[in-house]
Design a protein around this motif. Structure first.
Motif, PDB file in Angstrom:
ATOM      1  N   ALA A  23       9.541 -19.367 -14.697  1.00  0.00           N
ATOM      2  CA  ALA A  23      10.598 -19.016 -15.715  1.00  0.00           C
ATOM      3  C   ALA A  23      10.386 -17.482 -16.120  1.00  0.00           C
ATOM      4  O   ALA A  23       9.086 -17.067 -16.446  1.00  0.00           O
ATOM      5  CB  ALA A  23      10.647 -20.003 -16.810  1.00  0.00           C
ATOM      6  N   ALA A  65      15.701 -20.796 -18.000  1.00  0.00           N
ATOM      7  CA  ALA A  65      14.235 -21.122 -17.365  1.00  0.00           C
ATOM      8  C   ALA A  65      14.453 -22.393 -16.623  1.00  0.00           C
ATOM      9  O   ALA A  65      14.004 -22.622 -15.591  1.00  0.00           O
ATOM     10  CB  ALA A  65      13.636 -21.495 -18.574  1.00  0.00           C
ATOM     11  N   ASN A  66      15.410 -23.451 -17.104  1.00  0.00           N
ATOM     12  CA  ASN A  66      15.696 -24.764 -16.161  1.00  0.00           C
ATOM     13  C   ASN A  66      16.231 -24.385 -15.079  1.00  0.00           C
ATOM     14  O   ASN A  66      15.906 -24.911 -13.853  1.00  0.00           O
ATOM     15  CB  ASN A  66      16.537 -25.641 -17.043  1.00  0.00           C
ATOM     16  N   ALA A  67      17.127 -23.437 -14.875  1.00  0.00           N
ATOM     17  CA  ALA A  67      17.789 -23.049 -13.586  1.00  0.00           C
ATOM     18  C   ALA A  67      16.577 -22.540 -12.703  1.00  0.00           C
ATOM     19  O   ALA A  67      16.565 -22.793 -11.301  1.00  0.00           O
ATOM     20  CB  ALA A  67      18.880 -22.065 -13.719  1.00  0.00           C
ATOM     21  N   HIS A 119      13.357 -22.957 -12.842  1.00  0.00           N
ATOM     22  CA  HIS A 119      12.487 -24.147 -12.421  1.00  0.00           C
ATOM     23  C   HIS A 119      13.188 -24.799 -11.168  1.00  0.00           C
ATOM     24  O   HIS A 119      12.568 -25.191 -10.351  1.00  0.00           O
ATOM     25  CB  HIS A 119      12.154 -25.004 -13.639  1.00  0.00           C
ATOM     26  N   GLY A 120      14.521 -25.290 -11.494  1.00  0.00           N
ATOM     27  CA  GLY A 120      15.118 -25.871 -10.525  1.00  0.00           C
ATOM     28  C   GLY A 120      15.048 -25.131  -9.171  1.00  0.00           C
ATOM     29  O   GLY A 120      15.323 -26.001  -7.968  1.00  0.00           O
ATOM     30  N   GLU A 126      11.086 -21.363 -20.998  1.00  0.00           N
ATOM     31  CA  GLU A 126      10.612 -22.514 -20.719  1.00  0.00           C
ATOM     32  C   GLU A 126      11.429 -23.786 -20.918  1.00  0.00           C
ATOM     33  O   GLU A 126      11.800 -24.712 -20.197  1.00  0.00           O
ATOM     34  CB  GLU A 126       9.337 -23.102 -21.464  1.00  0.00           C
ATOM     35  N   ARG A 127      12.386 -23.783 -21.947  1.00  0.00           N
ATOM     36  CA  ARG A 127      13.254 -24.594 -22.243  1.00  0.00           C
ATOM     37  C   ARG A 127      14.702 -24.257 -22.278  1.00  0.00           C
ATOM     38  O   ARG A 127      15.759 -25.282 -22.316  1.00  0.00           O
ATOM     39  CB  ARG A 127      13.042 -25.187 -23.532  1.00  0.00           C
ATOM     40  N   GLY A 128      15.169 -22.999 -22.097  1.00  0.00           N
ATOM     41  CA  GLY A 128      16.513 -22.520 -22.074  1.00  0.00           C
ATOM     42  C   GLY A 128      17.106 -22.844 -20.623  1.00  0.00           C
ATOM     43  O   GLY A 128      16.578 -23.371 -19.636  1.00  0.00           O
ATOM     44  N   LEU A 129      18.439 -22.700 -20.711  1.00  0.00           N
ATOM     45  CA  LEU A 129      19.359 -22.915 -19.613  1.00  0.00           C
ATOM     46  C   LEU A 129      18.846 -22.170 -18.246  1.00  0.00           C
ATOM     47  O   LEU A 129      18.571 -22.608 -17.366  1.00  0.00           O
ATOM     48  CB  LEU A 129      20.755 -22.582 -19.800  1.00  0.00           C
TER      49      LEU A 129
END
Length: 304
Positions: free
Chosen positions: A156, A146-148, A150-151, A141-144
């Motif tokens: 995730a 997961a963010n990629a 989500h983008g 949820e907060r890692g690189l």
């Protein structure tokens, strides 16, 4: 009788002063080698045939009972399979990626020198720093990662929490960490090939693929064998990445042989049982070294 040439004169014997001086020169290395490698190896072999408690250091002879118990221990079998699978995941990637990077960076220039330093630089980091970096990448949820995801509008994924993805995730971190050394070994091999050979091939309008297949690969085959076998032996000993990233989980899917030995000794205090597990790991590494020797002999016969 004429004098013998200097190349066939008698070598100094151990009883002479020159022989004793030579022995004194190698004595520090020989003593360290015996104390730090040979003695622990023999002592571990002796311990593996005993049932010894780590705290009391008192035990009894049990013969091959420890090894029989290992084969019947589901955790040991799982750990051995995980270690073999980990080596199978990392070794081909190390060889192929290291060779590709070496081919791309085997040219003069400041840019290639900087790139070599960048790829090799990760190898000087400690395992703690490497695992910290990859924890930040793989955090759910907060890692690189997961963010990629989500983008890109995707759900995730937490690889370290997934039984089938955890070991490949650790292998990915290991390749990122250790790719510099195979790259440098391949670079050293590539730079030993005479440029005249490539110039002659270019005059014959030989394609790059044919030059790579018929010139480069035969010339560096010993380097390929060396990198493959050394990486296989190194990855069989994986411990730090697994211990810090997954602690052997989830569901023991990343538990390695070294972790099994560590836990048997320092958590269960079974010194003899841990020594037997270490001997099993030694046999696997010995098989890898034997494989290297066999491949070297086969390559030498093919060259002849």
């Amino acid at each position: 009788m004429r004098d013998l040439p200097s190349s066939v004169q008698a070598k100094p014997r151990l009883g002479t002063s020159t022989g004793w001086i030579g022995l004194l020169f190698i004595a520090p290395f020989l003593l360290c080698y015996l104390a730090l490698l040979v003695w622990p190896l023999l002592n571990g072999f002796w311990l593996s045939f005993h049932a010894i408690d780590l705290l009391s250091n008192m035990g009894r002879w049990v013969g091959v009972t420890n090894f029989i118990d290992l084969l019947q221990d589901e955790m040991f079998v799982r750990s051995a399979l995980n270690s073999l699978l980990f080596a199978a995941l990392c070794t081909p990637v190390m060889v192929i990626t290291g060779l590709a990077l070496a081919l791309a960076l085997n040219r003069p220039g400041r840019t290639t020198a900087i790139l070599r330093g960048i790829f090799f630089g990760a190898g000087v980091l400690s395992v703690t720093i490497v695992t910290l970096i990859w924890r930040l990448v793989l955090l759910p949820e907060r890692g690189l990662l997961a963010n990629a995801m989500h983008g890109m509008g995707m759900a995730a994924v937490a690889p370290l929490n997934h039984e089938w993805l955890a070991l490949p995730a650790v292998a990915l971190a290991t390749v990122w960490w250790g790719i510099g050394m195979p790259m440098m070994l391949f670079l050293a091999s590539l730079q030993q090939i005479p440029h005249d050979v490539y110039e002659a091939a270019a005059l014959d309008n030989t394609s790059r693929w044919r030059s790579f297949r018929h010139i480069t690969l035969p010339a560096i085959r010993h380097g390929v064998i060396l990198v493959a076998v050394t990486q296989m032996i190194a990855q069989l000993q994986v411990f730090g990445q697994v211990q810090l990233l997954t602690q052997g989980g989830p569901n023991n899917s990343t538990r390695s042989l070294v972790m099994f030995v560590y836990e048997a000794m320092f958590e269960q205090w079974q010194l003899g049982y841990a020594a037997a597990g270490a001997q099993a790991l030694f046999l696997l590494m010995l098989a890898g070294m034997s494989l290297q020797g066999w491949l070297e002999r086969r390559a030498g016969k093919a060259q002849a």
